[in-house]
Design a protein around this motif. Structure first.
Motif, PDB file in Angstrom:
ATOM      1  N   HIS A   3      -3.846   6.016  -1.091  1.00 45.91           N
ATOM      2  CA  HIS A   3      -2.989   5.097  -1.848  1.00 45.91           C
ATOM      3  C   HIS A   3      -3.860   3.886  -2.197  1.00 45.91           C
ATOM      4  O   HIS A   3      -4.354   3.195  -1.307  1.00 45.91           O
ATOM      5  CB  HIS A   3      -1.785   4.669  -1.010  1.00 45.91           C
ATOM      6  CG  HIS A   3      -0.755   3.907  -1.796  1.00 45.91           C
ATOM      7  ND1 HIS A   3       0.580   3.930  -1.493  1.00 45.91           N
ATOM      8  CD2 HIS A   3      -0.869   3.091  -2.876  1.00 45.91           C
ATOM      9  CE1 HIS A   3       1.254   3.178  -2.351  1.00 45.91           C
ATOM     10  NE2 HIS A   3       0.388   2.651  -3.193  1.00 45.91           N
ATOM     11  N   ILE A   4      -4.038   3.641  -3.495  1.00 46.74           N
ATOM     12  CA  ILE A   4      -4.883   2.539  -3.949  1.00 46.74           C
ATOM     13  C   ILE A   4      -4.048   1.587  -4.787  1.00 46.74           C
ATOM     14  O   ILE A   4      -3.412   1.997  -5.760  1.00 46.74           O
ATOM     15  CB  ILE A   4      -6.079   3.049  -4.782  1.00 46.74           C
ATOM     16  CG1 ILE A   4      -6.879   4.083  -3.988  1.00 46.74           C
ATOM     17  CG2 ILE A   4      -6.976   1.892  -5.200  1.00 46.74           C
ATOM     18  CD1 ILE A   4      -7.998   4.740  -4.794  1.00 46.74           C
ATOM     19  N   SER A   5      -4.049   0.312  -4.414  1.00 51.09           N
ATOM     20  CA  SER A   5      -3.290  -0.702  -5.142  1.00 51.09           C
ATOM     21  C   SER A   5      -4.208  -1.843  -5.564  1.00 51.09           C
ATOM     22  O   SER A   5      -5.176  -2.173  -4.868  1.00 51.09           O
ATOM     23  CB  SER A   5      -2.154  -1.253  -4.287  1.00 51.09           C
ATOM     24  OG  SER A   5      -1.129  -0.302  -4.131  1.00 51.09           O
ATOM     25  N   GLN A   6      -3.867  -2.454  -6.697  1.00 50.20           N
ATOM     26  CA  GLN A   6      -4.641  -3.581  -7.236  1.00 50.20           C
ATOM     27  C   GLN A   6      -3.724  -4.771  -7.472  1.00 50.20           C
ATOM     28  O   GLN A   6      -2.603  -4.616  -7.958  1.00 50.20           O
ATOM     29  CB  GLN A   6      -5.304  -3.179  -8.546  1.00 50.20           C
ATOM     30  CG  GLN A   6      -6.032  -4.315  -9.254  1.00 50.20           C
ATOM     31  CD  GLN A   6      -6.628  -3.872 -10.568  1.00 50.20           C
ATOM     32  OE1 GLN A   6      -7.564  -3.090 -10.599  1.00 50.20           O
ATOM     33  NE2 GLN A   6      -6.067  -4.358 -11.665  1.00 50.20           N
ATOM     34  N   GLY A  57      -0.418   0.020   1.524  1.00 48.74           N
ATOM     35  CA  GLY A  57       0.196   0.628   2.705  1.00 48.74           C
ATOM     36  C   GLY A  57       1.613   1.099   2.464  1.00 48.74           C
ATOM     37  O   GLY A  57       2.259   1.647   3.355  1.00 48.74           O
ATOM     38  N   GLY A  58       2.100   0.870   1.241  1.00 50.57           N
ATOM     39  CA  GLY A  58       3.454   1.288   0.905  1.00 50.57           C
ATOM     40  C   GLY A  58       4.517   0.297   1.309  1.00 50.57           C
ATOM     41  O   GLY A  58       5.702   0.643   1.378  1.00 50.57           O
ATOM     42  N   PHE A  59       4.112  -0.960   1.553  1.00 49.92           N
ATOM     43  CA  PHE A  59       5.063  -1.989   1.980  1.00 49.92           C
ATOM     44  C   PHE A  59       5.345  -2.966   0.842  1.00 49.92           C
ATOM     45  O   PHE A  59       4.541  -3.138  -0.067  1.00 49.92           O
ATOM     46  CB  PHE A  59       4.518  -2.762   3.187  1.00 49.92           C
ATOM     47  CG  PHE A  59       4.158  -1.888   4.353  1.00 49.92           C
ATOM     48  CD1 PHE A  59       5.140  -1.223   5.066  1.00 49.92           C
ATOM     49  CD2 PHE A  59       2.836  -1.726   4.735  1.00 49.92           C
ATOM     50  CE1 PHE A  59       4.812  -0.410   6.139  1.00 49.92           C
ATOM     51  CE2 PHE A  59       2.494  -0.925   5.802  1.00 49.92           C
ATOM     52  CZ  PHE A  59       3.488  -0.253   6.509  1.00 49.92           C
ATOM     53  N   SER A  60       6.474  -3.627   0.916  1.00 48.99           N
ATOM     54  CA  SER A  60       6.876  -4.584  -0.106  1.00 48.99           C
ATOM     55  C   SER A  60       6.018  -5.848  -0.045  1.00 48.99           C
ATOM     56  O   SER A  60       5.705  -6.347   1.042  1.00 48.99           O
ATOM     57  CB  SER A  60       8.348  -4.959   0.074  1.00 48.99           C
ATOM     58  OG  SER A  60       8.689  -6.059  -0.746  1.00 48.99           O
ATOM     59  N   THR A  61       5.662  -6.377  -1.223  1.00 49.06           N
ATOM     60  CA  THR A  61       4.910  -7.625  -1.269  1.00 49.06           C
ATOM     61  C   THR A  61       5.782  -8.818  -0.885  1.00 49.06           C
ATOM     62  O   THR A  61       5.298  -9.942  -0.832  1.00 49.06           O
ATOM     63  CB  THR A  61       4.316  -7.853  -2.671  1.00 49.06           C
ATOM     64  OG1 THR A  61       5.360  -7.764  -3.649  1.00 49.06           O
ATOM     65  CG2 THR A  61       3.254  -6.812  -2.992  1.00 49.06           C
ATOM     66  N   ALA A  62       7.055  -8.568  -0.605  1.00 51.09           N
ATOM     67  CA  ALA A  62       7.939  -9.650  -0.153  1.00 51.09           C
ATOM     68  C   ALA A  62       7.488 -10.202   1.194  1.00 51.09           C
ATOM     69  O   ALA A  62       7.883 -11.305   1.589  1.00 51.09           O
ATOM     70  CB  ALA A  62       9.378  -9.146  -0.054  1.00 51.09           C
ATOM     71  N   TYR A  63       6.645  -9.445   1.920  1.00 51.28           N
ATOM     72  CA  TYR A  63       6.182  -9.880   3.235  1.00 51.28           C
ATOM     73  C   TYR A  63       4.872 -10.671   3.178  1.00 51.28           C
ATOM     74  O   TYR A  63       4.277 -10.958   4.212  1.00 51.28           O
ATOM     75  CB  TYR A  63       6.004  -8.666   4.158  1.00 51.28           C
ATOM     76  CG  TYR A  63       7.294  -7.924   4.397  1.00 51.28           C
ATOM     77  CD1 TYR A  63       8.322  -8.486   5.156  1.00 51.28           C
ATOM     78  CD2 TYR A  63       7.507  -6.674   3.841  1.00 51.28           C
ATOM     79  CE1 TYR A  63       9.513  -7.816   5.361  1.00 51.28           C
ATOM     80  CE2 TYR A  63       8.697  -5.991   4.035  1.00 51.28           C
ATOM     81  CZ  TYR A  63       9.696  -6.567   4.794  1.00 51.28           C
ATOM     82  OH  TYR A  63      10.884  -5.905   4.981  1.00 51.28           O
ATOM     83  N   VAL A  64       4.416 -10.999   1.972  1.00 50.49           N
ATOM     84  CA  VAL A  64       3.166 -11.759   1.828  1.00 50.49           C
ATOM     85  C   VAL A  64       3.234 -13.087   2.572  1.00 50.49           C
ATOM     86  O   VAL A  64       2.281 -13.476   3.262  1.00 50.49           O
ATOM     87  CB  VAL A  64       2.840 -11.999   0.337  1.00 50.49           C
ATOM     88  CG1 VAL A  64       1.800 -13.094   0.179  1.00 50.49           C
ATOM     89  CG2 VAL A  64       2.334 -10.718  -0.312  1.00 50.49           C
ATOM     90  N   ALA A  65       4.348 -13.811   2.441  1.00 53.62           N
ATOM     91  CA  ALA A  65       4.462 -15.126   3.081  1.00 53.62           C
ATOM     92  C   ALA A  65       4.324 -15.021   4.595  1.00 53.62           C
ATOM     93  O   ALA A  65       3.653 -15.846   5.229  1.00 53.62           O
ATOM     94  CB  ALA A  65       5.797 -15.774   2.719  1.00 53.62           C
TER      95      ALA A  65
END
Length: 236
Positions: free
Chosen positions: A41-44, A202-210
């Motif tokens: 899984h590759i994300s940019q 990793g397949g997780f939401s970017t809502a957890y960035v903070a």
């Protein structure tokens, strides 16, 4: 009737604007999934300065983060980090003395006495081993001991939030990704976009960035306080 219709149309327009703004906020950092198969899984993601590509190798259970300067094109390639499983065996345990243990191995143990005796721990080259020293509390090192304790307490709270939201596997993945990028265990920090890339890969939401950034900052604070205490103490 015209006033009622006008009011209704105004409300519809306001609701449309609210939905659009919310949608824009849920996909920050220009997140793009470049590839998602059974193997990888590759994300940019990107911000004003850098583009980040996070690669999660599902077969070999590794993660890597690459940073590219948007102006110069210069690449900063992080290490391929092995994801090792964190378990509840690493969880904090109550003892007679004041102690806090974390999954990332920033930890302390305070034994009350005259003077108080401390043991400070930090991760070694990854989240699964640690290095420590012991010292007595003095007027010279007390403020740094307090700073270390506060940072470790914060790490414990943030790890609890991440485990609740993403599970132990999620925390293991993020810890490995941050280690490979040179953050958390070396006193560095990652940008919001970098955390966004790791979460997305990793397949997780970017809502957890903070939460990840707060966790990252607390680890840096603990790292800095560890060395400040070491430099202002007589080591036992």
């Amino acid at each position: 009737m015209k006033k009622i219709i006008s009011l209704a149309l105004s409300l519809v327009m306001l609701l449309s604007m609210s939905v659009s703004a919310f949608a824009a906020e849920t996909e920050p950092y220009n997140t793009v999934v470049l590839k998602d198969t059974e193997a990888v899984h590759i994300s940019q993601t990107s911000d004003d300065n850098f583009t980040y590509i996070a690669t999660y190798d599902k077969v070999n259970n590794t993660v890597q983060l690459v940073q590219t300067d948007n102006v110069t094109g210069e690449e900063n390639v992080g290490e391929v980090a092995q994801i090792q499983t964190l378990t509840t065996d690493n969880a904090p345990q109550a003892r007679a003395s004041l102690e806090e243990k974390t999954f990332t191995n920033y930890e302390y143990e305070k034994t009350y006495g005259t003077p108080n005796k401390w043991e400070l721990r930090r991760p070694g080259d990854n989240a699964f081993n640690w290095i420590y020293f012991q010292t007595y509390e003095t007027s010279k090192n007390k403020e740094y001991l307090t700073a270390f304790k506060d940072a470790v307490d914060d790490i414990n709270v943030q790890e609890g939030t991440l485990v609740t939201s993403l599970g132990m596997a999620g925390l293991s993945y993020l810890a490995a990704g941050a280690a490979g990028a040179g953050a958390i265990f070396t006193g560095g920090t990652l940008s919001a976009a970098a955390w966004g890339a790791l979460l997305s890969a990793g397949g997780f939401s970017t809502a957890y960035v903070a939460t990840c950034m707060a966790y990252d900052q607390s680890c840096k604070d603990a790292y800095d306080a560890y060395w400040e205490t070491y430099n202002h103490s007589s080591i036992l």
